[in-house]
Design a protein around this motif. Sequence first.
Motif, mmCIF file in Angstrom:
data_model
loop_
_atom_site.group_PDB
_atom_site.id
_atom_site.type_symbol
_atom_site.label_atom_id
_atom_site.label_comp_id
_atom_site.label_asym_id
_atom_site.label_seq_id
_atom_site.Cartn_x
_atom_site.Cartn_y
_atom_site.Cartn_z
ATOM 1 N N UNK A 194 7.344 -73.594 -55.144
ATOM 2 C CA UNK A 194 7.623 -73.862 -56.350
ATOM 3 C C UNK A 194 7.319 -72.970 -57.336
ATOM 4 N N UNK A 195 7.244 -71.595 -56.840
ATOM 5 C CA UNK A 195 6.950 -70.642 -57.611
ATOM 6 C C UNK A 195 5.437 -70.294 -57.930
ATOM 7 N N UNK A 196 4.551 -70.859 -56.916
ATOM 8 C CA UNK A 196 3.181 -70.516 -57.330
ATOM 9 C C UNK A 196 2.773 -68.959 -56.526
ATOM 10 N N UNK A 197 1.893 -68.612 -57.319
ATOM 11 C CA UNK A 197 1.483 -67.210 -56.836
ATOM 12 C C UNK A 197 0.985 -67.094 -55.306
ATOM 13 N N UNK A 253 14.251 -71.819 -57.809
ATOM 14 C CA UNK A 253 12.816 -72.467 -57.905
ATOM 15 C C UNK A 253 13.224 -73.696 -58.203
ATOM 16 N N UNK A 254 12.501 -74.614 -57.128
ATOM 17 C CA UNK A 254 12.457 -76.045 -57.567
ATOM 18 C C UNK A 254 11.253 -76.547 -58.308
ATOM 19 N N UNK A 255 11.054 -77.009 -59.321
ATOM 20 C CA UNK A 255 9.991 -77.035 -60.276
ATOM 21 C C UNK A 255 10.005 -77.936 -61.375
ATOM 22 N N UNK A 269 18.369 -62.757 -59.475
ATOM 23 C CA UNK A 269 18.595 -63.690 -60.485
ATOM 24 C C UNK A 269 17.941 -64.945 -60.251
ATOM 25 N N UNK A 270 17.067 -65.503 -61.170
ATOM 26 C CA UNK A 270 16.287 -66.784 -60.916
ATOM 27 C C UNK A 270 17.124 -67.934 -61.494
ATOM 28 N N UNK A 271 17.424 -68.903 -60.931
ATOM 29 C CA UNK A 271 17.802 -70.282 -61.182
ATOM 30 C C UNK A 271 16.470 -71.343 -61.062
ATOM 31 N N UNK A 272 16.222 -72.152 -62.107
ATOM 32 C CA UNK A 272 15.195 -73.021 -62.015
ATOM 33 C C UNK A 272 15.692 -74.324 -62.241
ATOM 34 N N UNK A 273 15.168 -75.388 -61.211
ATOM 35 C CA UNK A 273 15.853 -76.745 -61.507
ATOM 36 C C UNK A 273 15.238 -77.497 -62.816
ATOM 37 N N UNK A 274 14.081 -76.813 -63.232
ATOM 38 C CA UNK A 274 13.587 -77.515 -64.625
ATOM 39 C C UNK A 274 14.624 -77.050 -65.817
#
Length: 376
Positions: free
Chosen positions: A234-237, A255-257, A280-285
């Motif tokens: 989920x994009x965690x470090x 990123x599913x977040x 290119x970043x796509x985020x579900x939120x």
Amino acid sequence: MTHFSKRFKAAAALALCAVLAACSSLPASLPSSATPESSAAPASSSSAPAADGELLTVRFLDVGQADSALIRCGDDAMLIDGGNVADSSLVAAVLQSEGLDTLDVVAATHAHEDHVGGLSGALNVCTAQRVIAPVTQYDSQAFSDFVRYTEAQGLSVQVPAAGDTFSLGGAQVTVLGPVRKYDDTNNTSLVLRVDFGSTSFLFTGDMERNAEEDLLAHWGEDALRADVLKTGHHGSDTSTSYPFLRAVMPQIAVISVGADNSYGHPDDAVLSRLSDEGAVVYRTDECGDITVVSDGETLTVTTQKHTAPDAGASSFPASSASVASADEESYIGNLNSKKFHLPFCSSLPKEDNRVYFATRDAAVEAGYTPCGLCNP
């Protein structure tokens, strides 16, 4: 709607300034059974050309702080993860809306509830041909229910080995990991690579850095290259390290977040690393459901909500009005990645990670390489 060629150049990247259209419904069809195979080596990214007219569709479902992705190719369908237990009804509704009553493969990347919880809903409305996971037992109600619904269909949960392959329509799925046993459940995540024509997708579950290192050591960089990366954890470090990203070299990162989640996902450091690599970043939120369609050569992205890709990660501005004037520094370098950018590039590093150059030659002489997105 945004289109990506196999390896897009700056001209193609400029199309990202347009706001994406809402995701449209795709034709539904009933799948046939996927064919299991076995292989000692991972699939190459240059697999056989896609059949005429056949498409691979990957729909990343907005299940909040969880993961779920529906993959369809030809008449076949695979569900990777199902979100939390509370997402069971949503996942079931999506499958029914797609006209599916059979899933060729149901995959739980690992045993945590935010990945396996909603799979019970999927198994309640669809007949599965094959169910896979990295373990067959785990001490949680969510995983026990997953096993119970699997066994109710006369199936057992299978544990694939690294290197196993199976077909999904005209696509090939390769199990890349895990390559060894781990105590940490996140690192037991199944790592699945999907190749279709010359395009490729990589699903990493919640795999963390030490498992990324083991994967690289086991397979080498070429086996991990993929056009689309489902960003780990989920994009965690804890995941998506620079060495791993440089091996994958994704054009697109999903990123599913969950919105305003208590974990602070996605971490700014991860967004910065993805930006440095030109993804290119796509985020579900922000985007809701994210659908990526491949014809074997070109990737087309649509989103459920009217939104552009994460501006802090990869999208270009609508104009170059923000380009530095002649008496300002003309090139901006990233101290970590050693890449340099044009001042209007949206892949710019944070202020404390910048170095400025008056000329392109000065950046090159200092050991910096040009960004692949803005092509300075």
